[in-house]
Scaffold this motif. Structure first.
Motif, PDB file in Angstrom:
ATOM      1  N   ARG A  57      67.249  22.257  -0.372  1.00 35.30           N
ATOM      2  CA  ARG A  57      67.342  23.053  -1.119  1.00 35.30           C
ATOM      3  C   ARG A  57      66.992  24.025  -1.029  1.00 35.30           C
ATOM      4  O   ARG A  57      67.756  25.564  -1.627  1.00 35.30           O
ATOM      5  CB  ARG A  57      66.861  22.375  -2.290  1.00 35.30           C
ATOM      6  N   LEU A  58      66.642  24.730   0.355  1.00 39.02           N
ATOM      7  CA  LEU A  58      65.667  26.175   0.361  1.00 39.02           C
ATOM      8  C   LEU A  58      67.135  27.077   1.269  1.00 39.02           C
ATOM      9  O   LEU A  58      67.026  27.661   0.962  1.00 39.02           O
ATOM     10  CB  LEU A  58      64.520  25.683   1.509  1.00 39.02           C
ATOM     11  N   ALA A  59      67.735  25.549   1.894  1.00 41.06           N
ATOM     12  CA  ALA A  59      68.548  26.195   2.894  1.00 41.06           C
ATOM     13  C   ALA A  59      69.590  27.037   1.682  1.00 41.06           C
ATOM     14  O   ALA A  59      70.240  27.798   1.795  1.00 41.06           O
ATOM     15  CB  ALA A  59      68.963  26.175   4.383  1.00 41.06           C
ATOM     16  N   ASP A  60      69.900  26.167   0.747  1.00 46.44           N
ATOM     17  CA  ASP A  60      70.705  26.546  -0.021  1.00 46.44           C
ATOM     18  C   ASP A  60      70.647  28.135  -1.165  1.00 46.44           C
ATOM     19  O   ASP A  60      71.483  28.483  -1.600  1.00 46.44           O
ATOM     20  CB  ASP A  60      70.991  24.856  -1.074  1.00 46.44           C
TER      21      ASP A  60
ATOM     22  N   GLN B 200      71.217  35.382  -0.486  1.00 47.50           N
ATOM     23  CA  GLN B 200      72.378  36.701   0.032  1.00 47.50           C
ATOM     24  C   GLN B 200      74.242  36.706  -0.410  1.00 47.50           C
ATOM     25  O   GLN B 200      74.294  37.854   0.225  1.00 47.50           O
ATOM     26  CB  GLN B 200      72.126  35.726   1.812  1.00 47.50           C
ATOM     27  N   ALA B 201      74.284  35.697  -0.444  1.00 48.41           N
ATOM     28  CA  ALA B 201      75.919  36.185  -1.484  1.00 48.41           C
ATOM     29  C   ALA B 201      75.810  36.485  -2.654  1.00 48.41           C
ATOM     30  O   ALA B 201      76.945  37.216  -3.376  1.00 48.41           O
ATOM     31  CB  ALA B 201      76.569  34.550  -1.619  1.00 48.41           C
ATOM     32  N   MET B 202      74.595  36.963  -2.964  1.00 53.41           N
ATOM     33  CA  MET B 202      74.526  37.607  -4.443  1.00 53.41           C
ATOM     34  C   MET B 202      74.361  39.136  -4.475  1.00 53.41           C
ATOM     35  O   MET B 202      72.943  39.630  -3.530  1.00 53.41           O
ATOM     36  CB  MET B 202      73.545  36.828  -5.578  1.00 53.41           C
ATOM     37  N   PRO B 203      75.354  40.167  -4.731  1.00 52.67           N
ATOM     38  CA  PRO B 203      75.039  41.461  -4.619  1.00 52.67           C
ATOM     39  C   PRO B 203      73.380  42.790  -4.669  1.00 52.67           C
ATOM     40  O   PRO B 203      73.255  42.998  -4.029  1.00 52.67           O
ATOM     41  CB  PRO B 203      76.040  42.277  -4.815  1.00 52.67           C
TER      42      PRO B 203
ATOM     43  N   GLY C 184      67.173  38.442   5.390  1.00 51.75           N
ATOM     44  CA  GLY C 184      66.220  39.066   6.488  1.00 51.75           C
ATOM     45  C   GLY C 184      66.544  37.767   7.734  1.00 51.75           C
ATOM     46  O   GLY C 184      67.368  36.709   7.122  1.00 51.75           O
ATOM     47  N   ASP C 185      66.013  38.390   8.672  1.00 45.22           N
ATOM     48  CA  ASP C 185      65.777  37.354   9.599  1.00 45.22           C
ATOM     49  C   ASP C 185      65.470  35.648   9.125  1.00 45.22           C
ATOM     50  O   ASP C 185      64.467  35.763   8.538  1.00 45.22           O
ATOM     51  CB  ASP C 185      64.627  37.461  11.115  1.00 45.22           C
TER      52      ASP C 185
END
Length: 284
Positions: free
Chosen positions: A226-229, A235-238, A272-273
Motif C-alpha cells: 500500500r505504501l508503494a502504491d 508521483q503521478a499527480m501533477p 524523490g529518491d
C-alpha cells in the motif's frame, strides 16, 4: 483523585479513546497493569470515566460528561469541543483512534529513552486548517488526524519538529488517500489576497509541518504494498509531484514505526529518491 488518576483523566479527555495499556504506557509506565486497571475502575465508579468492552478486545476508556467538566475546571489543558462517543460511533472510530494514540506513543517512548521532549499531551488530535482554493471563492479545510510536537536533542542542540499525522487503516482506496495530500499542499500554498501577505499557515507554525502518512489495519506485507502504491499515486499527480521542496511528505507503517521508533529509517519519502529515512530525516 490521586495524581495518576488526574493525569489519566486528562489524557482520556484529550485523546478521546484509549486502551488500558495505552493509559499505563502514557502516564504510568512504571506501574503494573493491575494497578492502572484499578485506578481506572475507581474513576468509573466515581462517574468520571467509562469503558467500552468487546469480546476478545482490550477495554477502551473515555471520559464521561462529568469527567470532561472536571478536566476543564482544572484548567490543565485547553478546553476542547467534547463529544461523548456513543456506542455505535465509538465502535466505528475505536480502532482508528487507538492507532493515532499508538502513533503518538511511539514518539513519547522514544523521547523518554533519548531525553528528548514529547509527552502525553504533545499531540493534538483532529486539528482543522482552513484555507481558500486557488479561485478564492470556495473555502477548503484539511483536518489532520493529529498535529504532533517533538523537541529533538542533536549534538547539544535542540530543535522543534512539528508533524501533520494522517492515519489510514486500509479502509479507503489508495487513490483517495493520495488526494488527501492535495489538501495539505493547497493549505501550504494559500496566502490571503494582497501584496506581501504571508501564507496563512505562518499564523500557526514557524515552518510548515512535515506530512506523515501512517498506514495500519493490515499485515506488514500488505501495508508495504500500500505504501508503494501511495508513492506511485503521489508521483503521478501533477499538483503533488510538483510540491517537492515546498511540502515534505513521507509514509510509514504503524508496525514499523512502533517496532523501530521514529528516529530509525522507517519512513519512505513520497517524492524523490526511494530510500528509507527517519521521520525527521533529511529528504533529497
Amino acid at each position: 483523585m490521586d495524581v495518576l488518576q488526574r493525569e489519566a483523566l486528562t489524557v482520556l479527555y484529550w485523546h478521546r479513546l484509549m486502551s488500558t495499556e495505552q493509559v499505563r504506557r502514557l502516564v504510568a509506565p512504571a506501574l503494573s497493569p493491575v494497578t492502572v486497571r484499578a485506578k481506572l475502575a475507581d474513576l468509573r465508579r466515581a462517574g468520571l470515566a467509562d469503558r467500552i468492552t468487546r469480546e476478545h478486545r482490550p477495554r477502551t476508556w473515555h471520559v464521561t460528561p462529568v469527567g470532561a467538566e472536571a478536566v476543564e475546571a482544572a484548567g490543565t489543558v485547553d478546553a476542547r469541543a467534547y463529544r461523548l462517543p456513543g456506542t455505535l460511533v465509538a465502535h466505528l472510530l475505536q480502532e482508528h483512534t487507538l492507532d493515532v494514540v499508538e502513533t503518538g506513543l511511539a514518539f513519547v517512548e522514544t523521547a523518554r529513552r533519548r531525553g528528548d521532549e514529547c509527552g502525553p499531551l504533545s499531540w493534538t488530535p483532529e486539528v482543522a486548517h482552513q484555507f481558500r482554493d486557488r479561485a478564492g471563492d470556495r473555502r477548503g479545510v484539511v483536518i489532520a488526524d493529529a498535529v504532533l510536537q517533538y523537541v529533538l536533542e542533536e549534538a547539544g542542540r535542540r530543535s522543534q519538529r512539528t508533524l501533520f499525522v494522517e492515519l489510514d487503516r486500509a479502509t479507503m482506496p489508495v487513490a483517495r488517500l493520495a488526494r488527501k495530500l492535495v489538501g495539505y499542499i493547497r493549505y501550504h500554498d494559500h496566502a490571503p489576497a494582497g501584496a506581501g501577505r504571508k501564507p496563512v499557515w505562518r499564523e500557526r507554525y514557524p515552518r510548515f509541518p512535515r506530512v506523515v502518512i501512517v498506514l495500519s489495519g493490515a499485515e506488514q506485507p500488505a501495508l508495504e504494498r500500500r505504501l508503494a502504491d501511495l508513492r506511485a499515486h503521489a508521483q503521478a499527480m501533477p499538483l503533488v509531484s510538483t510540491a517537492a521542496g515546498r511540502v515534505d511528505m513521507i509514509a510509514t507503517t504503524l508496525p514499523h514505526l512502533v517496532g523501530s521508533g521514529p528516529l530509525e529509517p522507517v519512513a519512505m519519502p513520497l517524492l524523490g529518491d526511494p530510500r528509507w529515512v527517519s521521520v525527521f530525516g533529511r529528504l533529497a
